[in-house]
Design a protein around this motif. Structure first.
Motif, mmCIF file in Angstrom:
data_model
loop_
_atom_site.group_PDB
_atom_site.id
_atom_site.type_symbol
_atom_site.label_atom_id
_atom_site.label_comp_id
_atom_site.label_asym_id
_atom_site.label_seq_id
_atom_site.Cartn_x
_atom_site.Cartn_y
_atom_site.Cartn_z
ATOM 1 N N GLN A 80 0.836 -1.201 0.000
ATOM 2 C CA GLN A 80 0.000 0.000 0.000
ATOM 3 C C GLN A 80 0.867 1.246 0.000
ATOM 4 O OE1 GLN A 80 -2.591 -0.228 3.391
ATOM 5 N NE2 GLN A 80 -3.819 -1.875 2.519
ATOM 6 N N GLU A 81 0.241 2.352 -0.384
ATOM 7 C CA GLU A 81 0.878 3.665 -0.321
ATOM 8 C C GLU A 81 -0.096 4.641 0.310
ATOM 9 O OE1 GLU A 81 2.363 5.070 -4.059
ATOM 10 O OE2 GLU A 81 3.495 3.229 -4.449
ATOM 11 N N TRP A 82 0.412 5.550 1.145
ATOM 12 C CA TRP A 82 -0.425 6.570 1.756
ATOM 13 C C TRP A 82 0.444 7.739 2.191
ATOM 14 C CZ3 TRP A 82 1.174 2.145 4.049
ATOM 15 C CH2 TRP A 82 1.730 2.205 5.325
ATOM 16 N N THR A 83 -0.206 8.868 2.404
ATOM 17 C CA THR A 83 0.475 10.082 2.850
ATOM 18 C C THR A 83 -0.063 10.456 4.213
ATOM 19 O OG1 THR A 83 0.747 10.836 0.578
ATOM 20 C CG2 THR A 83 0.939 12.504 2.283
ATOM 21 N N GLN A 84 0.835 10.953 5.042
ATOM 22 C CA GLN A 84 0.448 11.313 6.407
ATOM 23 C C GLN A 84 1.252 12.529 6.852
ATOM 24 O OE1 GLN A 84 1.911 8.888 9.873
ATOM 25 N NE2 GLN A 84 -0.230 8.235 9.823
ATOM 26 N N GLU A 85 0.599 13.433 7.516
ATOM 27 C CA GLU A 85 1.297 14.574 8.114
ATOM 28 C C GLU A 85 1.350 14.324 9.609
ATOM 29 O OE1 GLU A 85 0.183 19.119 8.676
ATOM 30 O OE2 GLU A 85 0.646 18.623 6.578
ATOM 31 N N THR A 86 2.536 14.468 10.181
ATOM 32 C CA THR A 86 2.698 14.177 11.595
ATOM 33 C C THR A 86 3.729 15.096 12.230
ATOM 34 O OG1 THR A 86 3.172 12.441 13.212
ATOM 35 C CG2 THR A 86 4.443 12.389 11.199
#
Length: 154
Positions: free
Chosen positions: A121-127
């Motif tokens: 899978q691929e995903w974007t996250q801001e943390t």
């Protein structure tokens, strides 16, 4: 020379429009035109270097971090809470996250935009990543959860 004359004529016309007699500005306009031409002959356009945004984590964040002590000392398979931070990449047990954006909030806090890949899978996250004042602890906020890491070898 024609350029000097045109410039002087334009300057004289401009000043004449302001109410200054042309006779008073004639010689001054020619001197000004010569000075401008001289400057124009040596002037150069200096290119401005535009640097892309820096998407590299600061040095104090770099290292191996564990959720538990076993994450730092364990072998593959029992260190699921290990996070390895490189300047542009975070590596987790089953995923990797490339740094795509970085906003420095303070010397001890950054907001990072990460592009993850893992388990197909691929995903974007801001943390946010918040470094403890001691430099030994690191907090990562993920989906409303606070994950508290300790620097390995500390």
């Amino acid at each position: 020379m024609a350029r000097n004359f045109l410039f002087a004529a334009a300057a004289a016309a401009s000043l004449a429009a302001c109410g200054t007699p042309v006779e008073e500005i004639g010689n001054n306009a020619l001197e000004a035109a010569e000075n401008i031409v001289a400057v124009d002959n040596i002037a150069a356009i200096v290119p401005v270097e535009i640097k892309p945004p820096v998407n590299r984590l600061p040095q104090p964040f770099i290292g191996r971090w564990g959720l538990t002590a076993e994450d730092c000392t364990g072998t593959a398979g029992n260190n699921a809470g290990l996070m390895v931070i490189a300047p542009d990449l975070l590596t987790f047990y089953e995923s990797r996250a490339a740094v795509r954006g970085l906003q420095a909030i303070s010397p001890t806090e950054v907001r990072v935009t990460l592009t993850f890949t893992g388990e197909g899978q691929e995903w974007t996250q801001e943390t946010p990543l918040i470094l403890g004042e001691d430099g030994v602890t690191l907090t990562r906020l993920v989906d409303g959860r606070k994950l508290q890491y300790t620097r390995c070898g500390a």
